[in-house]
Write a protein that holds these residues in place. Structure first.
Motif, PDB file in Angstrom:
ATOM      1  N   ASP A   9       0.848  -1.193   0.000  1.00  0.00           N
ATOM      2  CA  ASP A   9       0.000   0.000   0.000  1.00  0.00           C
ATOM      3  C   ASP A   9       0.885   1.246   0.000  1.00  0.00           C
ATOM      4  O   ASP A   9       1.531   1.550   0.991  1.00  0.00           O
ATOM      5  CB  ASP A   9      -0.927  -0.003   1.219  1.00  0.00           C
ATOM      6  CG  ASP A   9      -2.016   1.040   1.134  1.00  0.00           C
ATOM      7  OD1 ASP A   9      -1.787   2.115   0.524  1.00  0.00           O
ATOM      8  OD2 ASP A   9      -3.104   0.786   1.673  1.00  0.00           O
ATOM      9  N   LYS A  10       0.900   1.965  -1.099  1.00  0.00           N
ATOM     10  CA  LYS A  10       1.769   3.139  -1.248  1.00  0.00           C
ATOM     11  C   LYS A  10       1.377   4.279  -0.315  1.00  0.00           C
ATOM     12  O   LYS A  10       2.142   5.204  -0.098  1.00  0.00           O
ATOM     13  CB  LYS A  10       1.752   3.632  -2.701  1.00  0.00           C
ATOM     14  CG  LYS A  10       2.237   2.616  -3.694  1.00  0.00           C
ATOM     15  CD  LYS A  10       3.695   2.287  -3.464  1.00  0.00           C
ATOM     16  CE  LYS A  10       4.155   1.260  -4.477  1.00  0.00           C
ATOM     17  NZ  LYS A  10       5.221   0.440  -4.005  1.00  0.00           N
ATOM     18  N   ARG A  11       0.176   4.234   0.274  1.00  0.00           N
ATOM     19  CA  ARG A  11      -0.260   5.284   1.197  1.00  0.00           C
ATOM     20  C   ARG A  11       0.358   5.125   2.580  1.00  0.00           C
ATOM     21  O   ARG A  11       0.275   6.027   3.404  1.00  0.00           O
ATOM     22  CB  ARG A  11      -1.788   5.269   1.339  1.00  0.00           C
ATOM     23  CG  ARG A  11      -2.534   5.510   0.034  1.00  0.00           C
ATOM     24  CD  ARG A  11      -4.009   5.271   0.221  1.00  0.00           C
ATOM     25  NE  ARG A  11      -4.220   3.894   0.685  1.00  0.00           N
ATOM     26  CZ  ARG A  11      -5.360   3.423   1.170  1.00  0.00           C
ATOM     27  NH1 ARG A  11      -6.405   4.199   1.256  1.00  0.00           N
ATOM     28  NH2 ARG A  11      -5.459   2.165   1.558  1.00  0.00           N
ATOM     29  N   SER A  13       3.613   4.394   5.024  1.00  0.00           N
ATOM     30  CA  SER A  13       5.068   4.307   5.169  1.00  0.00           C
ATOM     31  C   SER A  13       5.380   4.177   6.654  1.00  0.00           C
ATOM     32  O   SER A  13       4.711   4.772   7.496  1.00  0.00           O
ATOM     33  CB  SER A  13       5.757   5.542   4.582  1.00  0.00           C
ATOM     34  OG  SER A  13       5.365   6.701   5.274  1.00  0.00           O
TER      35      SER A  13
END
Length: 136
Positions: A9-11, A13
């Motif tokens: 999930d790039k959202r 971090s």
């Protein structure tokens, strides 16, 4: 395990840990501090954790679980939002229903409240109490 779960999930971090002295500086880059813990013990039901005051001093709006003392503090001081229960869905609903303006108002209120809840102010209050109780 969390890094593995979040990797797709790039959202999401996951940041590296920072030294304690840098926590407020790092946190001030964000908008909302989130507490997510169920009251599995009496202590957690009435918790006022350091993280609450770190969020306050970093001027973050606060999203709290509905534990007694912390949720009362958040509501009474208008520094954030309280999830209706301990589910992930309840936290997601809060995020879906708050506006940028509400977040900014909470952040401003945190900035004001941080002047009250700091070491210098609290130690001064403690010393006044001790002098009152102990006139010598």
């Amino acid at each position: 395990e969390l890094k593995f779960m979040a990797a797709s999930d790039k959202r999401i971090s996951i940041k590296e840990p920072v030294p304690y002295i840098e926590i407020n500086k790092m946190l001030s880059n964000y908008d909302v501090g989130v507490f997510f813990f169920p009251p599995i013990t009496l202590n957690l039901q009435h918790a006022m954790p350091n993280k609450l005051f770190e969020f306050l001093h970093a001027n973050l709006a606060i999203l709290s679980s509905p534990v007694d003392d912390m949720s009362n503090f958040v509501r009474e001081n208008k520094v954030g939002f309280v999830a209706k229960d301990f589910s992930i869905r309840a936290y997601a609903e809060v995020f879906q229903n708050i506006s940028r303006e509400e977040i900014d108002l909470c952040k401003k209120q945190c900035n004001l409240l941080a002047k009250k809840y700091n070491f210098e102010t609290q130690i001064s209050n403690l010393l006044k109490v001790l002098k009152y109780d102990n006139p010598s």
